[in-house]
Design a protein around this motif. Sequence first.
Motif, PDB file in Angstrom:
ATOM      1  N   GLU A  62       0.824  -1.205   0.000  1.00  0.00           N
ATOM      2  CA  GLU A  62       0.000   0.000   0.000  1.00  0.00           C
ATOM      3  C   GLU A  62       0.857   1.254   0.000  1.00  0.00           C
ATOM      4  OE1 GLU A  62      -3.463  -0.034   2.153  1.00  0.00           O
ATOM      5  OE2 GLU A  62      -3.787  -2.166   1.877  1.00  0.00           O
ATOM      6  N   ALA A  63       2.008   1.202   0.663  1.00  0.00           N
ATOM      7  CA  ALA A  63       2.887   2.364   0.711  1.00  0.00           C
ATOM      8  C   ALA A  63       3.860   2.368  -0.469  1.00  0.00           C
ATOM      9  CB  ALA A  63       3.658   2.359   2.023  1.00  0.00           C
ATOM     10  N   GLY A  64       3.883   1.309  -1.263  1.00  0.00           N
ATOM     11  CA  GLY A  64       4.810   1.224  -2.376  1.00  0.00           C
ATOM     12  C   GLY A  64       6.227   0.903  -1.941  1.00  0.00           C
ATOM     13  N   VAL A  65       6.380   0.195  -0.808  1.00  0.00           N
ATOM     14  CA  VAL A  65       7.701  -0.094  -0.258  1.00  0.00           C
ATOM     15  C   VAL A  65       7.854  -1.596  -0.045  1.00  0.00           C
ATOM     16  CG1 VAL A  65       9.246   0.267   1.709  1.00  0.00           C
ATOM     17  CG2 VAL A  65       7.771   2.122   0.929  1.00  0.00           C
ATOM     18  N   GLU A  66       9.005  -2.133  -0.438  1.00  0.00           N
ATOM     19  CA  GLU A  66       9.372  -3.516  -0.134  1.00  0.00           C
ATOM     20  C   GLU A  66      10.650  -3.481   0.688  1.00  0.00           C
ATOM     21  OE1 GLU A  66       9.533  -6.428  -3.270  1.00  0.00           O
ATOM     22  OE2 GLU A  66       8.377  -5.101  -4.556  1.00  0.00           O
ATOM     23  N   VAL A  67      10.689  -4.222   1.797  1.00  0.00           N
ATOM     24  CA  VAL A  67      11.866  -4.290   2.649  1.00  0.00           C
ATOM     25  C   VAL A  67      12.191  -5.757   2.901  1.00  0.00           C
ATOM     26  CG1 VAL A  67      12.856  -3.685   4.885  1.00  0.00           C
ATOM     27  CG2 VAL A  67      11.249  -2.120   3.777  1.00  0.00           C
ATOM     28  N   HIS A  68      13.463  -6.118   2.721  1.00  0.00           N
ATOM     29  CA  HIS A  68      13.896  -7.495   2.930  1.00  0.00           C
ATOM     30  C   HIS A  68      15.138  -7.485   3.798  1.00  0.00           C
ATOM     31  CE1 HIS A  68      11.205  -8.746  -0.336  1.00  0.00           C
ATOM     32  NE2 HIS A  68      11.582  -7.623  -0.916  1.00  0.00           N
ATOM     33  N   ASP A  69      15.197  -8.399   4.749  1.00  0.00           N
ATOM     34  CA  ASP A  69      16.334  -8.500   5.654  1.00  0.00           C
ATOM     35  C   ASP A  69      16.548  -9.975   5.962  1.00  0.00           C
ATOM     36  OD1 ASP A  69      18.253  -8.291   7.591  1.00  0.00           O
ATOM     37  OD2 ASP A  69      17.054  -7.091   8.975  1.00  0.00           O
ATOM     38  N   VAL A  70      17.703 -10.489   5.579  1.00  0.00           N
ATOM     39  CA  VAL A  70      18.023 -11.899   5.794  1.00  0.00           C
ATOM     40  C   VAL A  70      19.369 -11.959   6.497  1.00  0.00           C
ATOM     41  CG1 VAL A  70      18.485 -14.108   4.668  1.00  0.00           C
ATOM     42  CG2 VAL A  70      16.821 -12.533   3.670  1.00  0.00           C
ATOM     43  N   GLN A  71      19.449 -12.746   7.561  1.00  0.00           N
ATOM     44  CA  GLN A  71      20.742 -12.924   8.228  1.00  0.00           C
ATOM     45  C   GLN A  71      20.854 -14.329   8.789  1.00  0.00           C
ATOM     46  OE1 GLN A  71      21.242  -9.990  11.245  1.00  0.00           O
ATOM     47  NE2 GLN A  71      19.161 -10.167  11.987  1.00  0.00           N
ATOM     48  N   SER A  72      22.092 -14.781   8.870  1.00  0.00           N
ATOM     49  CA  SER A  72      22.332 -16.135   9.352  1.00  0.00           C
ATOM     50  C   SER A  72      23.766 -16.237   9.853  1.00  0.00           C
ATOM     51  CB  SER A  72      22.103 -17.143   8.222  1.00  0.00           C
ATOM     52  OG  SER A  72      22.265 -18.455   8.702  1.00  0.00           O
ATOM     53  N   SER A  73      24.017 -17.231  10.680  1.00  0.00           N
ATOM     54  CA  SER A  73      25.384 -17.510  11.121  1.00  0.00           C
ATOM     55  C   SER A  73      25.524 -19.010  11.331  1.00  0.00           C
ATOM     56  CB  SER A  73      25.730 -16.744  12.393  1.00  0.00           C
ATOM     57  OG  SER A  73      24.928 -17.196  13.459  1.00  0.00           O
ATOM     58  N   ILE A  74      26.746 -19.463  11.268  1.00  0.00           N
ATOM     59  CA  ILE A  74      27.011 -20.885  11.434  1.00  0.00           C
ATOM     60  C   ILE A  74      28.342 -21.044  12.164  1.00  0.00           C
ATOM     61  CG2 ILE A  74      28.144 -21.112   9.202  1.00  0.00           C
ATOM     62  CD1 ILE A  74      26.844 -23.912   9.013  1.00  0.00           C
ATOM     63  N   ARG A  75      28.391 -22.018  13.033  1.00  0.00           N
ATOM     64  CA  ARG A  75      29.628 -22.317  13.755  1.00  0.00           C
ATOM     65  C   ARG A  75      30.545 -23.105  12.841  1.00  0.00           C
ATOM     66  NH1 ARG A  75      29.842 -22.524  19.570  1.00  0.00           N
ATOM     67  NH2 ARG A  75      29.513 -20.368  19.011  1.00  0.00           N
ATOM     68  N   LEU A  76      31.743 -22.602  12.619  1.00  0.00           N
ATOM     69  CA  LEU A  76      32.719 -23.284  11.784  1.00  0.00           C
ATOM     70  C   LEU A  76      33.440 -24.376  12.556  1.00  0.00           C
ATOM     71  CD1 LEU A  76      34.344 -20.292   9.888  1.00  0.00           C
ATOM     72  CD2 LEU A  76      32.644 -21.913   9.039  1.00  0.00           C
ATOM     73  N   GLY A  77      33.658 -24.126  13.833  1.00  0.00           N
ATOM     74  CA  GLY A  77      34.349 -25.108  14.649  1.00  0.00           C
ATOM     75  C   GLY A  77      34.555 -24.594  16.055  1.00  0.00           C
ATOM     76  N   GLU A  78      34.853 -25.529  16.952  1.00  0.00           N
ATOM     77  CA  GLU A  78      35.069 -25.157  18.339  1.00  0.00           C
ATOM     78  C   GLU A  78      35.957 -26.199  19.008  1.00  0.00           C
ATOM     79  OE1 GLU A  78      32.465 -23.897  22.265  1.00  0.00           O
ATOM     80  OE2 GLU A  78      31.454 -24.777  20.548  1.00  0.00           O
ATOM     81  N   THR A  79      36.976 -25.706  19.682  1.00  0.00           N
ATOM     82  CA  THR A  79      37.817 -26.576  20.492  1.00  0.00           C
ATOM     83  C   THR A  79      38.068 -25.872  21.818  1.00  0.00           C
ATOM     84  OG1 THR A  79      39.951 -25.670  19.780  1.00  0.00           O
ATOM     85  CG2 THR A  79      39.025 -27.447  18.431  1.00  0.00           C
ATOM     86  N   GLU A  80      38.413 -26.635  22.821  1.00  0.00           N
ATOM     87  CA  GLU A  80      38.658 -26.039  24.130  1.00  0.00           C
ATOM     88  C   GLU A  80      39.897 -25.147  24.094  1.00  0.00           C
ATOM     89  OE1 GLU A  80      39.283 -27.511  28.667  1.00  0.00           O
ATOM     90  OE2 GLU A  80      37.938 -28.656  27.379  1.00  0.00           O
ATOM     91  N   ARG A  81      40.900 -25.557  23.356  1.00  0.00           N
ATOM     92  CA  ARG A  81      42.157 -24.817  23.297  1.00  0.00           C
ATOM     93  C   ARG A  81      42.070 -23.558  22.420  1.00  0.00           C
ATOM     94  NH1 ARG A  81      46.315 -27.070  19.992  1.00  0.00           N
ATOM     95  NH2 ARG A  81      47.373 -25.179  19.489  1.00  0.00           N
ATOM     96  N   LEU A  82      41.394 -23.642  21.275  1.00  0.00           N
ATOM     97  CA  LEU A  82      41.336 -22.529  20.329  1.00  0.00           C
ATOM     98  C   LEU A  82      40.076 -21.684  20.430  1.00  0.00           C
ATOM     99  CD1 LEU A  82      42.748 -24.276  17.142  1.00  0.00           C
ATOM    100  CD2 LEU A  82      43.955 -22.768  18.735  1.00  0.00           C
ATOM    101  N   GLY A  83      39.065 -22.152  21.137  1.00  0.00           N
ATOM    102  CA  GLY A  83      37.807 -21.429  21.229  1.00  0.00           C
ATOM    103  C   GLY A  83      36.893 -21.755  20.057  1.00  0.00           C
ATOM    104  N   SER A  84      35.958 -20.849  19.783  1.00  0.00           N
ATOM    105  CA  SER A  84      34.998 -21.092  18.701  1.00  0.00           C
ATOM    106  C   SER A  84      35.182 -20.078  17.580  1.00  0.00           C
ATOM    107  CB  SER A  84      33.564 -21.020  19.231  1.00  0.00           C
ATOM    108  OG  SER A  84      33.266 -19.718  19.689  1.00  0.00           O
TER     109      SER A  84
END
Length: 163
Positions: free
Chosen positions: A5-27
């Motif tokens: 009705e206002a003539g506006v389209e808004v899109h917002d997409v976001q995501s994250s993923i853990r690549l790896g985690e170890t006790e010594r090196l962290g995440s």
Amino acid sequence: VRCFEAGVEVHDVQSSIRLGETERLGSFDIGARLEWQRGENRDTNESLYQQMPPNAALDLTHVLGAWRGTLEWELVDAKTRVSDVRNEIETAGYGLLHLRAAYSWTSVRIDAGVDNLLDRAYDLPLGGAYVAQGMTMSLNGIPWGIAVPGAGRTVYAGLRVMW
């Protein structure tokens, strides 16, 4: 999200993923964000004023105990859909690199970072027009209004105390 009705389209997409985690090196996490919008005056078929062009960010975050570091790549498309009625200025696309770090204790956190790490010159898509050096102000030949430039390399630090 669509607001027809206002003539506006808004899109917002976001995501994250853990690549790896170890006790010594962290995440290690990688994240992405994509935003775009499009607005149009339905009476004149002209682009709406102050519409951000498509933009995205990719980040790599490392967390190890109280330490958190992030490297972010910010990407902004060229602004070509402008409002002629409001003398809006087109801007080129750009990419910036940001580096951020934080260290937290129980009630204190230190933040530091560098925005625009590579000191890239760019114009703000929503910055408006800088008119102080137009042809009416000097004889330098700059036409009316130039895009407002974005900040250069910026180094910052902060201290946050929570109680």
